[in-house]
Design a protein around this motif. Structure first.
Motif, PDB file in Angstrom:
ATOM      1  N   MET A 122     -59.084 -41.975  13.505  1.00 21.30           N
ATOM      2  CA  MET A 122     -57.993 -41.058  13.846  1.00 21.30           C
ATOM      3  C   MET A 122     -57.510 -41.271  15.274  1.00 21.30           C
ATOM      4  N   TRP A 169     -53.720 -42.505  16.066  1.00 26.14           N
ATOM      5  CA  TRP A 169     -52.879 -41.715  16.951  1.00 26.14           C
ATOM      6  C   TRP A 169     -52.229 -42.595  18.023  1.00 26.14           C
ATOM      7  N   ALA A 173     -60.489 -34.442  12.051  1.00 27.32           N
ATOM      8  CA  ALA A 173     -59.082 -34.159  12.332  1.00 27.32           C
ATOM      9  C   ALA A 173     -58.946 -32.988  13.301  1.00 27.32           C
ATOM     10  N   LEU A 209     -57.587 -34.979  16.511  1.00 22.93           N
ATOM     11  CA  LEU A 209     -56.132 -34.815  16.512  1.00 22.93           C
ATOM     12  C   LEU A 209     -55.700 -33.512  17.179  1.00 22.93           C
TER      13      LEU A 209
END
Length: 311
Positions: free
Chosen positions: A62, A66, A106, A110
């Motif tokens: 992730m 990103w 996540a 994130l």
């Protein structure tokens, strides 16, 4: 006659730089977490290794995705996402379905880390936010603690966790070796102590926050008639005090601030454990104290040399 001219260069801090890089700091933390990882595999079986691998891979993927999508400098190589993945995995039972670590990753990478600007800008420890998000969303799955396994693979009959035993304390050896129910990284106190020793030897962390945290929990436990050793060696206290509360970004940078931060974590942890409706309060206590760090830094900031007194 030769004339030498010199210029006084004025620049903001830091003026003293060290060779210690983010990657090296994170590598030290990873090495310090390896004893707990090995202990979790011995205690809960290869499923513990699978959950850890999925969580670390999800966090790293992730962060990489990103940076690619945002056309930013790739930061997955600084190993901070790997550390977040390890800490998040250590807060999960080995029985969780494998989609749960991905959801937690996540929330950690994130939401908590990248949306606030990446490493150094997050308001709280990403692994703690990921763990709390999963605990609130999937309480039954997050509390399905497995029974430890012996080397022969036979399950050991055990209570869920020492903190859920309603006053029945386990033998000290069981607490040290982790032969009781719990999440991956919190059961074996001996492995966590070995890892913390590595962090101290490499000067990756200071002793102030863990010492203030554990001393406060010990004092409160004694005053409230609780078993001090059970409170110190069980639950996520050692994992939180050694590896999460000491996070550079989300902990105070002054010595006095670190002391206040550790005492605050200890008081909130004991309040939740002794009078709340949950057996554990480490993650919530660290998260709440993370939110106070800007104010602690502002109140404990030292006056620069030659500067006047703060009003």
């Amino acid at each position: 006659m030769e004339v030498h001219t010199s210029h006084l260069v004025v620049s903001p801090v830091p003026h003293v730089r060290a060779s210690l890089t983010t990657r090296r700091v994170m590598a030290n933390v990873i090495l310090a977490l390896l004893p707990a990882l090995i202990a979790s595999v011995l205690i809960f079986g290869l499923r513990a290794l699978l959950v850890t691998a999925v969580t670390v891979a999800a966090c790293a993927a992730m962060e990489w995705a990103w940076c690619v999508l945002r056309h930013e400098k790739q930061t997955v190589g600084d190993l901070s996402a790997v550390v977040t993945g390890l800490l998040l995995a250590f807060n999960l039972p080995s029985t969780v379905p494998l989609y749960l670590p991905i959801i937690g990753a996540a929330a950690a990478i994130l939401v908590t880390k990248q949306l606030f600007g990446g490493i150094g800008h997050n308001f709280a420890n990403p692994a703690i936010v990921g763990r709390i998000a999963l605990a609130v969303s999937f309480p039954s799955l997050m509390t399905a603690y497995p029974y430890p396994q012996t080397l022969s693979g036979v399950d050991i009959l055990s209570s869920a966790t020492p903190l859920a035993a309603h006053g029945q304390s386990l033998p000290l050896l069981d607490l040290l070796l982790g032969t009781h129910g719990g999440v991956l990284g919190e059961t074996c106190a001996l492995a966590l102590l070995i890892g913390f020793g590595w962090l101290l030897c490499t000067r990756t962390v200071e002793l102030t926050i863990p010492l203030a945290y554990l001393s406060t929990v010990a004092a409160m436990s004694a005053l409230c008639g609780q078993n001090v050793l059970t409170q110190l060696l069980s639950g996520g206290l050692l994992l939180g005090a050694f590896f999460m509360a000491t996070d550079y970004t989300t902990s105070p940078f002054t010595r006095k601030g670190k002391l206040i931060f550790g005492v605050g974590c200890g008081l909130i942890t004991c309040a939740i454990r002794f009078w709340g409706n949950m057996n554990e309060g480490v993650s919530y206590s660290i998260l709440l104290m993370n939110l106070t760090v800007p104010y602690i830094n502002a109140k404990t900031r030292k006056t620069p040399m030659g500067g006047g007194k703060r009003k």
